[in-house]
Design a protein around this motif. Structure first.
Motif, PDB file in Angstrom:
ATOM      1  N   PHE A 269       0.837  -1.189   0.000  1.00  0.00           N
ATOM      2  CA  PHE A 269       0.000   0.000   0.000  1.00  0.00           C
ATOM      3  C   PHE A 269       0.871   1.236   0.000  1.00  0.00           C
ATOM      4  CE2 PHE A 269       0.120  -2.130   4.128  1.00  0.00           C
ATOM      5  CZ  PHE A 269       0.736  -1.186   4.941  1.00  0.00           C
ATOM      6  N   GLN A 270       0.277   2.354  -0.311  1.00  0.00           N
ATOM      7  CA  GLN A 270       1.009   3.606  -0.429  1.00  0.00           C
ATOM      8  C   GLN A 270       0.773   4.466   0.804  1.00  0.00           C
ATOM      9  OE1 GLN A 270      -0.520   5.084  -4.178  1.00  0.00           O
ATOM     10  NE2 GLN A 270       0.760   3.696  -5.378  1.00  0.00           N
ATOM     11  N   PHE A 271       1.581   5.518   0.936  1.00  0.00           N
ATOM     12  CA  PHE A 271       1.443   6.374   2.105  1.00  0.00           C
ATOM     13  C   PHE A 271       1.735   7.831   1.755  1.00  0.00           C
ATOM     14  CE2 PHE A 271       5.863   4.965   2.070  1.00  0.00           C
ATOM     15  CZ  PHE A 271       6.568   6.133   2.293  1.00  0.00           C
ATOM     16  N   ARG A 272       1.180   8.692   2.589  1.00  0.00           N
ATOM     17  CA  ARG A 272       1.452  10.118   2.512  1.00  0.00           C
ATOM     18  C   ARG A 272       1.774  10.612   3.914  1.00  0.00           C
ATOM     19  NH1 ARG A 272      -2.726  15.117   1.511  1.00  0.00           N
ATOM     20  NH2 ARG A 272      -1.162  16.724   1.141  1.00  0.00           N
ATOM     21  N   ILE A 273       2.931  11.246   4.095  1.00  0.00           N
ATOM     22  CA  ILE A 273       3.354  11.740   5.397  1.00  0.00           C
ATOM     23  C   ILE A 273       2.788  13.138   5.615  1.00  0.00           C
ATOM     24  CG2 ILE A 273       5.341  12.322   6.848  1.00  0.00           C
ATOM     25  CD1 ILE A 273       6.970  10.298   5.290  1.00  0.00           C
ATOM     26  N   LYS A 274       2.017  13.292   6.679  1.00  0.00           N
ATOM     27  CA  LYS A 274       1.421  14.579   7.015  1.00  0.00           C
ATOM     28  C   LYS A 274       2.041  15.108   8.304  1.00  0.00           C
ATOM     29  CE  LYS A 274      -2.830  13.017   6.930  1.00  0.00           C
ATOM     30  NZ  LYS A 274      -4.314  12.979   6.900  1.00  0.00           N
ATOM     31  N   GLU A 275       1.688  16.322   8.681  1.00  0.00           N
ATOM     32  CA  GLU A 275       2.296  16.972   9.832  1.00  0.00           C
ATOM     33  C   GLU A 275       2.060  16.194  11.116  1.00  0.00           C
ATOM     34  OE1 GLU A 275       4.381  19.886  12.021  1.00  0.00           O
ATOM     35  OE2 GLU A 275       4.276  19.483   9.865  1.00  0.00           O
ATOM     36  N   ASN A 276       0.865  15.657  11.285  1.00  0.00           N
ATOM     37  CA  ASN A 276       0.530  14.979  12.534  1.00  0.00           C
ATOM     38  C   ASN A 276       0.098  13.532  12.336  1.00  0.00           C
ATOM     39  OD1 ASN A 276      -1.824  15.546  11.247  1.00  0.00           O
ATOM     40  ND2 ASN A 276      -2.934  16.287  13.043  1.00  0.00           N
ATOM     41  N   GLY A 277       0.624  12.897  11.306  1.00  0.00           N
ATOM     42  CA  GLY A 277       0.278  11.495  11.105  1.00  0.00           C
ATOM     43  C   GLY A 277       0.621  11.010   9.705  1.00  0.00           C
ATOM     44  N   ILE A 278       0.284   9.755   9.453  1.00  0.00           N
ATOM     45  CA  ILE A 278       0.533   9.129   8.161  1.00  0.00           C
ATOM     46  C   ILE A 278      -0.793   8.646   7.598  1.00  0.00           C
ATOM     47  CG2 ILE A 278       1.856   7.397   6.894  1.00  0.00           C
ATOM     48  CD1 ILE A 278       3.629   9.315   8.373  1.00  0.00           C
ATOM     49  N   GLU A 279      -0.998   8.897   6.335  1.00  0.00           N
ATOM     50  CA  GLU A 279      -2.187   8.390   5.651  1.00  0.00           C
ATOM     51  C   GLU A 279      -1.782   7.208   4.787  1.00  0.00           C
ATOM     52  OE1 GLU A 279      -5.624   9.889   2.456  1.00  0.00           O
ATOM     53  OE2 GLU A 279      -4.014  11.256   3.106  1.00  0.00           O
ATOM     54  N   TYR A 280      -2.425   6.056   5.000  1.00  0.00           N
ATOM     55  CA  TYR A 280      -2.149   4.851   4.228  1.00  0.00           C
ATOM     56  C   TYR A 280      -3.344   4.539   3.338  1.00  0.00           C
ATOM     57  CZ  TYR A 280       1.377   4.112   7.895  1.00  0.00           C
ATOM     58  OH  TYR A 280       2.418   4.260   8.773  1.00  0.00           O
ATOM     59  N   PHE A 281      -3.073   4.041   2.138  1.00  0.00           N
ATOM     60  CA  PHE A 281      -4.159   3.729   1.222  1.00  0.00           C
ATOM     61  C   PHE A 281      -3.635   2.783   0.153  1.00  0.00           C
ATOM     62  CE2 PHE A 281      -2.221   7.842   0.601  1.00  0.00           C
ATOM     63  CZ  PHE A 281      -1.669   7.743  -0.668  1.00  0.00           C
ATOM     64  N   TYR A 282      -4.554   2.001  -0.411  1.00  0.00           N
ATOM     65  CA  TYR A 282      -4.175   1.105  -1.507  1.00  0.00           C
ATOM     66  C   TYR A 282      -4.030   1.911  -2.791  1.00  0.00           C
ATOM     67  CZ  TYR A 282      -5.277  -2.832   1.525  1.00  0.00           C
ATOM     68  OH  TYR A 282      -5.284  -3.731   2.568  1.00  0.00           O
ATOM     69  N   PRO A 283      -3.187   1.458  -3.710  1.00  0.00           N
ATOM     70  CA  PRO A 283      -2.980   2.193  -4.973  1.00  0.00           C
ATOM     71  C   PRO A 283      -4.305   2.460  -5.683  1.00  0.00           C
ATOM     72  CG  PRO A 283      -1.359   0.450  -4.781  1.00  0.00           C
ATOM     73  CD  PRO A 283      -2.319   0.262  -3.638  1.00  0.00           C
ATOM     74  N   GLY A 284      -4.525   3.734  -6.019  1.00  0.00           N
ATOM     75  CA  GLY A 284      -5.741   4.113  -6.734  1.00  0.00           C
ATOM     76  C   GLY A 284      -6.956   4.296  -5.879  1.00  0.00           C
ATOM     77  N   CYS A 285      -6.814   4.140  -4.544  1.00  0.00           N
ATOM     78  CA  CYS A 285      -7.993   4.209  -3.664  1.00  0.00           C
ATOM     79  C   CYS A 285      -7.978   5.426  -2.756  1.00  0.00           C
ATOM     80  CB  CYS A 285      -8.079   2.947  -2.796  1.00  0.00           C
ATOM     81  SG  CYS A 285      -8.347   1.444  -3.751  1.00  0.00           S
TER      82      CYS A 285
END
Length: 254
Positions: free
Chosen positions: A236-252
């Motif tokens: 799965f993919q991730f995006r690093i934010k200021e106060n946490g990490i967002e995880y999601f499947y590709p394209g979702c």
């Protein structure tokens, strides 16, 4: 189930019961220059020290001082200073580690393990909950103990720490930079880590290249942390934010 669980938590089995799914297990986190895996350590620290857990954490910091982790974890809603005061967190600052006069590398590594072993026994006297030994990061142990490129002492330390998973049912979580030896033969301890690992987490850049709203991808190989997840591979993919990490499947990602 804890409503705060994310895809990484689910891949590690934190949704399955109130007990730690990592007890007696080895987790190896591999990253590269393009994509740091440090955020995985931070997320696991938060999970282990959360109010929903009674786990204890022994953190060996070869990479950064306490203030660095404290600042990051505060943004995630976790106060490391409070956990230190409550003896749930034992922070071992290894930045100044060096062999003393007349002490060889093997002796220094054995001494470090005895200190960890004594800390585990001390914690066991006051808690029956899971104890996790976390190393950030293993590749820096080689530099800290010696200026040579001989990694035998790192392999020894790995074997020492692995005994804690069987003798004391501790968890062992290790961060290592996979590409640090890209120009030379991979040392034995790297191969041994992957062999011993129950879970391998690999942080990598996107195969398609850079993206503004996606910072990388995680591949989690679960070799059998529970009966229903044997040899389960997740990506799965991730995006690093200021106060946490967002995880999601590709394209979702919404």
């Amino acid at each position: 189930m804890d409503r705060s669980v994310n895809l990484l938590d689910l891949a590690l089995g934190f949704d399955e019961s109130d007990q730690s799914p990592l007890s007696g297990k080895v987790v190896v986190i591999e990253d590269c220059v393009e994509t740091s895996g440090s955020f995985v350590l931070h997320q696991m620290m938060k999970r282990l020290l959360s109010p929903h857990s009674s786990d204890s954490l022994i953190f060996l910091a070869f990479a950064r001082p306490f203030s660095h982790y404290d600042r990051i974890l505060r943004k995630l809603g976790c106060n490391l200073a409070t956990h230190k005061a409550n003896n749930r967190l034992v922070f071992v600052d290894m930045l100044m580690m060096k062999c003393s006069d007349g002490e060889d590398n093997a002796s220094a590594v054995a001494k470090l393990f005895r200190e960890i072993q004594a800390t585990v026994r001390k914690l066991r006297n006051v808690t029956n909950s899971n104890i996790t030994v976390m190393v950030d990061d293993m590749s820096l142990l080689e530099i800290a103990a010696t200026n040579s490129t001989n990694s035998d002492h790192v392999l020894d330390f790995l074997h020492y720490c692995h005994t804690l998973t069987s003798e004391s049912n501790c968890s062992l979580v290790i961060l290592n930079h996979e590409d640090i030896y890209s120009s030379m033969e991979r040392p034995a301890y790297l191969l041994q880590m992957v062999c011993l690992a129950d879970v391998v987490i690999k942080a990598e850049p996107l195969a398609s290249g850079l993206a503004n709203d996606v910072h990388g991808q995680l591949t989690v190989l679960n070799k059998g942390i529970s009966n229903n997840s044997r040899n389960k591979l997740q990506n799965f993919q991730f995006r690093i934010k200021e106060n946490g990490i967002e995880y999601f499947y590709p394209g979702c990602r919404s």
